[in-house]
Design an enzyme around this catalytic site. Structure first.
Site, short mmCIF file in Angstrom:
data_model
loop_
_atom_site.label_atom_id
_atom_site.label_comp_id
_atom_site.label_asym_id
_atom_site.label_seq_id
_atom_site.Cartn_x
_atom_site.Cartn_y
_atom_site.Cartn_z
N LYS A 1 59.95 30.06 8.63
CA LYS A 1 60.16 30.49 9.87
C LYS A 1 60.69 32.12 9.54
CE LYS A 1 63.62 30.99 13.58
NZ LYS A 1 65.06 30.27 14.21
N GLN A 2 61.31 31.98 8.43
CA GLN A 2 61.89 33.57 7.91
C GLN A 2 62.08 33.30 6.60
OE1 GLN A 2 65.27 32.10 10.63
NE2 GLN A 2 66.50 33.49 9.08
N TRP B 1 76.06 33.29 9.90
CA TRP B 1 76.08 33.78 8.85
C TRP B 1 75.43 35.20 8.85
CZ3 TRP B 1 70.93 33.45 5.40
CH2 TRP B 1 69.76 33.24 6.07
N ASP B 2 74.91 35.78 10.03
CA ASP B 2 74.13 36.97 10.20
C ASP B 2 75.22 37.83 9.61
OD1 ASP B 2 72.95 35.09 12.01
OD2 ASP B 2 72.50 36.64 13.28
N GLU C 1 64.26 27.49 9.14
CA GLU C 1 64.62 26.42 10.12
C GLU C 1 63.60 25.52 10.53
OE1 GLU C 1 66.66 28.39 13.05
OE2 GLU C 1 68.73 28.65 12.09
C1 BGC Z 1 67.92 32.39 12.72
C2 BGC Z 1 69.33 32.45 12.16
C3 BGC Z 1 70.09 33.26 12.69
C4 BGC Z 1 70.24 32.79 14.35
C5 BGC Z 1 71.21 33.95 14.97
C6 BGC Z 1 67.95 32.13 14.22
O1 BGC Z 1 66.74 32.50 14.87
O2 BGC Z 1 66.96 31.53 12.34
O3 BGC Z 1 69.04 32.40 10.79
O4 BGC Z 1 71.47 33.17 11.94
O5 BGC Z 1 68.91 33.27 14.80
O6 BGC Z 1 70.79 35.40 14.64
#
Ligand code: BGC
Length: 677
Positions: free
Chosen positions: A576-577, A339-340, A468
């Site tokens: 986490k984010q 999704w980035d 996550e």
């Molecule tokens: C993040 C995801 C992201 C992925 C790739 C993971 O650490 O939690 O949101 O898509 O890294 O960048």
């Protein structure tokens, strides 16, 4: 943390005594979106087949049945020098210089105190098939210089496991040479990629007046300097230029004609025209930065660097590839697309390059059939996009929890495509491509939600949000709201098709009853709230989590999964984010100002920023909501994330492209760019 880069307005430089530095190799990555190469040095004496990193967008090879890795290709960054028949000894600092304005990388150093070497390289942005290198060697005229130059075919992959804490040491060679031919000043090597059967051709041509060229039996040429005995005490300058045309059997929208003139200067002039045009559109507003930032000089360079690498990692003409989490800079996450691109990077291309943005959306459309197959495989209807994917649209995530449950990606794709349509009012794209994707994804959601016994609430069971660390949960707010947005677009798409394209309407077998079911689902999806405060919250189980002292869990900026196991993190009351607050940056109009500020107060203190996306999303939220001090704090943290190696993973993992995209979003809303919101 690294602070040894020299930041000038249009240059990033580094002076060091080491050939090998993985952080420098990431920072000095250079590409043209289609091809790119880590910043290692052509004359480095050591062979490092895993790290040399030449990547071609969309070139994946199989490492096990149906699982691919991003191929580390045989590379033309390969030159060895002999001085009086012996290898040279480094006797100066190596100066690395990345010119952001003209997109060219230069290395300069001295061997044996007297031999000065300058190596320049760029990837033509005008003719994206070409990598161009030029070498200039100044040596005392009585010294004999010989060069071996060609393609290093030992490149191999060392697949990085999806599990963030596992290390791998097993290597695999994914490109086998199938033919090699030599011509006067050139050689052509063809390679077959394991499993995916792609064919790659590298045609290397050397131009020089100062060396005699001899071929070898390998993909190498031997260059003997033509010495000038008359000038035995003087310095002689020798130079050669190396052009590599790289083609693949999956090329699309590329010219197949030979350029009129193959010369460094000719390629470079056209390359400069491209970059002049790019910077006219994409540059920052330095006056504002000087006014508003204490460290304005560094901010200017860092922001330009972010923009530069967003341009260098997008294969803008190719609708069959997307941008990996680390772009073309590393094989982290097996080079996969997440999704980035759709959520974090697309806004940059939407604002600056319509063709690139359209092709990124087309990539999703082109993988709709694969998304249908995936839904079917999961006993569901419609189309479901994979969490991680590579060249054929299949799921590449090997960890069962994230791969199966982080399903918001399907609604994120719809969100991104709708943004493209809104921005450019591309009705042809909408009617002929997007509507079908909206409808198929709505079908997926209808089959994925579970109505409770009252028949009034549809729950999203077994899901994971952008956070996550939420375990496997129910009703992640981010996902639920994005799904509602997806459903609304599908309902409208069905009505537009009925009116404007009955053929497709009938082909898709859309029925009134299913449109009604989507409408009903859209209304019955719940928004989770904290049972005590009534505030919007991450999901149904967040309030059950165990409180923890974050300062102990995370004493510095490195991700906490390095010290606390992933499993344990799932039960702490942390995120986490950015999750709820990320949602509020993407669909702010759905929330009142009060709801947004409450969410910030609730979740900003609980965020671990263990993903490199997180600081920038916090900066964006803060700027959109007028929290100025925090906006500046998070912006600086995110802006220098790779440049200062803030999370201690830039060398090991490559550039964090989504973070770069999100920083651009924040800079845009802060009014720091020439383009104004
Ligand atoms: C993040 C995801 C992201 C992925 C790739 C993971 O650490 O939690 O949101 O898509 O890294 O960048």
């Amino acid at each position: 943390m690294r602070k040894d880069l020299i930041l000038e307005p249009w240059h990033i430089k580094m002076r060091s005594n080491d050939w090998v530095d993985d952080y420098a190799e990431t920072i000095f990555f250079l590409g043209n979106g289609r091809i790119g190469c880590r910043g290692y040095i052509p004359f480095e004496p050591e062979n490092r087949p895993i790290q040399q990193g030449l990547f071609l967008a969309g070139t994946f090879g199989e490492i096990k049945p149906r699982i691919t890795d991003f191929v580390n290709l045989p590379t033309p960054v390969f030159d060895r020098i002999l001085i009086n028949n012996k290898p040279g000894r480094l006797t100066s600092e190596i100066v690395r210089d990345l010119d952001l304005e003209h997109s060219i990388l230069t290395f300069e150093f001295t061997l044996n105190d007297t031999i000065q070497i300058k190596a320049e390289r760029f990837f033509s942005s005008d003719d994206v098939r070409f990598m161009i290198q030029r070498f200039t060697i100044k040596a005392p005229s009585n010294v004999s210089i010989t060069i071996d130059t060609g393609i290093n075919e030992e490149s191999c992959n060392c697949p990085v496991p999806d599990d963030q804490v596992k290390e791998n040491t097993e290597t695999i060679n994914l490109s086998k040479r199938i033919s090699l031919t030599h011509h006067n000043d050139s050689l052509i090597a063809k390679y077959l990629i394991t499993g995916t059967h792609l064919k790659i051709t590298e045609q290397l041509t050397i131009h020089t007046n100062d060396f005699e060229i001899k071929h070898t039996n390998e993909a190498l040429m031997h260059l003997d300097a033509i010495m000038n005995p008359a000038a035995s005490n003087d310095i002689t300058t020798y130079s050669y230029e190396k052009f590599t045309q790289i083609n693949s059997s999956r090329d699309i929208n590329l010219s197949d004609s030979t350029p009129d003139v193959i010369s460094f200067q000719n390629f470079y002039n056209k390359h400069l025209d491209f970059w002049k045009e790019k910077w006219d559109i994409c540059d920052i507003d330095s006056n504002i930065i000087v006014k508003e930032f204490e460290n304005s000089a560094k901010t200017i360079t860092a922001l330009r660097y972010n923009i530069f690498q967003l341009i260098n990692n997008c294969s803008r003409l190719d609708p069959t590839v997307s941008i990996g989490a680390r772009g073309l800079t590393h094989t982290r996450y097996k080079g996969c697309y997440f999704w980035d691109t759709d959520i974090f990077m697309l806004p940059f291309y939407l604002a600056t390059d319509k063709e690139a943005a359209k092709n990124l959306c087309m990539y999703r459309i082109n993988n709709l059939d694969a998304a249908r197959d995936y839904a079917k495989k999961l006993n569901l209807s419609g189309a479901r996009f994979p969490w991680m994917t590579s060249f054929d649209g299949s799921e590449q995530c090997e960890t069962w929890d994230i791969g199966c449950s982080e399903i918001h990606i399907t609604a994120d794709v719809v969100y991104a495509i709708n943004n493209y349509i809104q921005k450019y009012n591309d009705q042809d794209f909408y009617i002929n491509h997007a509507t079908e994707l909206y409808i198929e994804t709505a079908r997926y959601w209808l089959s994925r939600y579970t109505y409770d016994s009252t028949g009034n609430t549809a729950n999203l069971l077994f899901c994971k949000g952008p956070d996550e660390y939420c375990g496997i949960t129910t009703n992640n707010l981010f996902t639920n709201v994005m799904v509602q947005h997806n459903l609304r677009l599908a309902i409208k798409a069905a009505s537009d098709l009925k009116q404007d394209n009955t053929k497709t309407y009938n082909r898709l077998g859309i029925s009134d009853s299913e449109i009604k079911a989507w409408s009903r689902l859209e209304k019955d999806i719940p928004w989770p709230r904290d049972p005590e405060s009534g505030h919007l919250t991450t999901d149904d189980t967040f309030h059950l989590l165990e409180k923890v002292d974050i300062s102990k869990l995370k004493p510095d900026d490195s991700a906490s999964y390095h010290t606390t196991c992933f499993d344990r993190l799932q039960r702490y009351k942390v995120v986490k984010q950015a999750d709820v607050i990320l949602l509020m940056t993407r669909l702010p109009e759905l929330f009142s100002k009060k709801e947004r500020l409450t969410a910030w107060n609730d979740f900003e203190p609980l965020c671990l920023h263990d993903s490199t996306l997180s600081f920038a999303s916090h900066a964006l939220f803060a700027v959109q909501n007028g929290i100025t001090d925090k906006a500046m704090y998070y912006f600086s943290k995110a802006l220098f994330l790779d440049i200062y190696d803030v999370m201690n993973n830039t060398g090991k993992e490559g550039l964090h492209m989504a973070g770069m995209g999100e920083i651009w979003n924040a800079a845009y809303f802060m009014g720091l760019l020439k383009l104004k919101p």
